[in-house]
Enzyme design. Sequence first.
Site, PDB file in Angstrom:
ATOM      1  N   HIS A   1       1.797  14.368   1.985  1.00 30.27           N
ATOM      2  CA  HIS A   1       2.723  13.710   1.060  1.00 30.27           C
ATOM      3  C   HIS A   1       2.796  14.422  -0.289  1.00 30.27           C
ATOM      4  O   HIS A   1       3.836  14.361  -0.962  1.00 30.27           O
ATOM      5  CB  HIS A   1       2.303  12.254   0.841  1.00 30.27           C
ATOM      6  CG  HIS A   1       2.442  11.410   2.075  1.00 30.27           C
ATOM      7  ND1 HIS A   1       1.879  10.158   2.197  1.00 30.27           N
ATOM      8  CD2 HIS A   1       3.088  11.639   3.256  1.00 30.27           C
ATOM      9  CE1 HIS A   1       2.156   9.643   3.378  1.00 30.27           C
ATOM     10  NE2 HIS A   1       2.890  10.533   4.048  1.00 30.27           N
TER      11      HIS A   1
ATOM     12  N   HIS B   1      -3.059   9.740   7.415  1.00 29.10           N
ATOM     13  CA  HIS B   1      -3.616  10.906   6.737  1.00 29.10           C
ATOM     14  C   HIS B   1      -2.637  11.532   5.743  1.00 29.10           C
ATOM     15  O   HIS B   1      -2.588  12.753   5.569  1.00 29.10           O
ATOM     16  CB  HIS B   1      -4.083  11.955   7.759  1.00 29.10           C
ATOM     17  CG  HIS B   1      -4.927  11.365   8.842  1.00 29.10           C
ATOM     18  ND1 HIS B   1      -6.231  10.962   8.630  1.00 29.10           N
ATOM     19  CD2 HIS B   1      -4.635  11.047  10.131  1.00 29.10           C
ATOM     20  CE1 HIS B   1      -6.715  10.440   9.740  1.00 29.10           C
ATOM     21  NE2 HIS B   1      -5.766  10.473  10.663  1.00 29.10           N
ATOM     22  N   CYS B   2      -1.870  10.688   5.069  1.00 34.48           N
ATOM     23  CA  CYS B   2      -0.861  11.157   4.102  1.00 34.48           C
ATOM     24  C   CYS B   2       0.077  12.165   4.748  1.00 34.48           C
ATOM     25  O   CYS B   2       0.533  13.125   4.112  1.00 34.48           O
ATOM     26  CB  CYS B   2      -1.520  11.759   2.865  1.00 34.48           C
ATOM     27  SG  CYS B   2      -2.401  10.565   1.853  1.00 34.48           S
ATOM     28  N   ALA B   3       0.371  11.947   6.023  1.00 34.12           N
ATOM     29  CA  ALA B   3       1.290  12.819   6.762  1.00 34.12           C
ATOM     30  C   ALA B   3       2.173  11.949   7.658  1.00 34.12           C
ATOM     31  O   ALA B   3       2.298  12.177   8.857  1.00 34.12           O
ATOM     32  CB  ALA B   3       0.512  13.839   7.580  1.00 34.12           C
TER      33      ALA B   3
END
Length: 391
Positions: A111, A346-348
């Site tokens: 992100h 996972h910020c993805a």
Amino acid sequence: MKEFALLRQNPDFIYFDSAATCQVPDAVLQAYTAYYQQHHANVHRASHQLGRAATTALEQARTALADFIGANAENVTLQASTTAALNGLAQQLPIDWQAGDEILLSAAEHHANILPWQRLAQLHDLKLRYIPIDRQTGELGAWQHLLNARTRVVSVTAASNVTGAIFDIQPLLQAARAQGAITIVDAAQIAAHSEINIASWHCDALIFSAHKVYGLNGCAVTYLAPQLWSVMAPFQVGGGIVQQVTETTATWIDSIHKFEAGSPNTGAAVAAAAGVNWLQQQQPHAHLKQLRTLLVQQLHTRDWLNVLPSGTAHTPTVAFYSDNFQAYDIAAWLDQHNIAVRAGHHCAQVLLQHWQLPAVVRVSLGAYNTADQINRFIETLDAGWALFGSD
């Protein structure tokens, strides 16, 4: 594990979350403490011996970190984090944006390498394009048709923080740069696992955080090509970056230091240099490759698990999920048994949305991990499946 205080004090604890942040070796903590005990002062503008000593410590750290990626120290600025550096670039790139201009990312971005560009796109009516990640192989998908005359920036990760896949981005960077696009590499996930020589990367900017290479939080090594930084405005403005200030105007210094307004985090920079020095001395890459192979082999023998594809080259990071044993439940079970992994997106989220997955478990290995820990992890995972997952 003997070089890591937290792990020495907790010998039964297994830390499998190094892609998020590494544990810190004694040598790094000693360097950090020594700076504050012996050399601490504000830098660059002091008229006293201690200030000169602090300045020397900062600039020696900058040189060591630049050497780590084969760059000249004159082109390396030390930022607070990879996120801060990417935001600074998005805000200050010397581009006369026109509505309809394009920014090319990959679907595997963290992100931190999406949200700054989203905000910029909303401000200037730009278009974001995403290179797909092959669901079968985990490799970077076709990008040639996405790169065009309207592409002004290509900003891509060198490795997935979810699957560990190391992407073949060199042809993309070379093609993008050849047509005049600015090229940026998020190297946060690869810096600890693969040699970086900036001369061969065809990029205008490259960033990684020290806490992912056995340093501390608060320092991100940020390479900026001289043809970029020389025409770019500072990320932030304040003390230490000016030649002259009047009531209404200011002129910037002509050096990489113009991106370091205010008092730098010299202690974190010193620790970062100690971290990469420790990493270069230890050379854990072969060890981690063996551990990852063992882990993947074991996971693949469990037919109730699905391991995400990670291409032909990869960091020691592995992600998996189960259709019957939820990712957060797996992580909670492991945590109850003193094993730290990470579960979620996972910020993805873009990657997981493309693959229609709500959450996955991620195991990411570090220099302190062992084969015995892999075996204990598998045994604990099996016990959880027997208790909660199987019919």
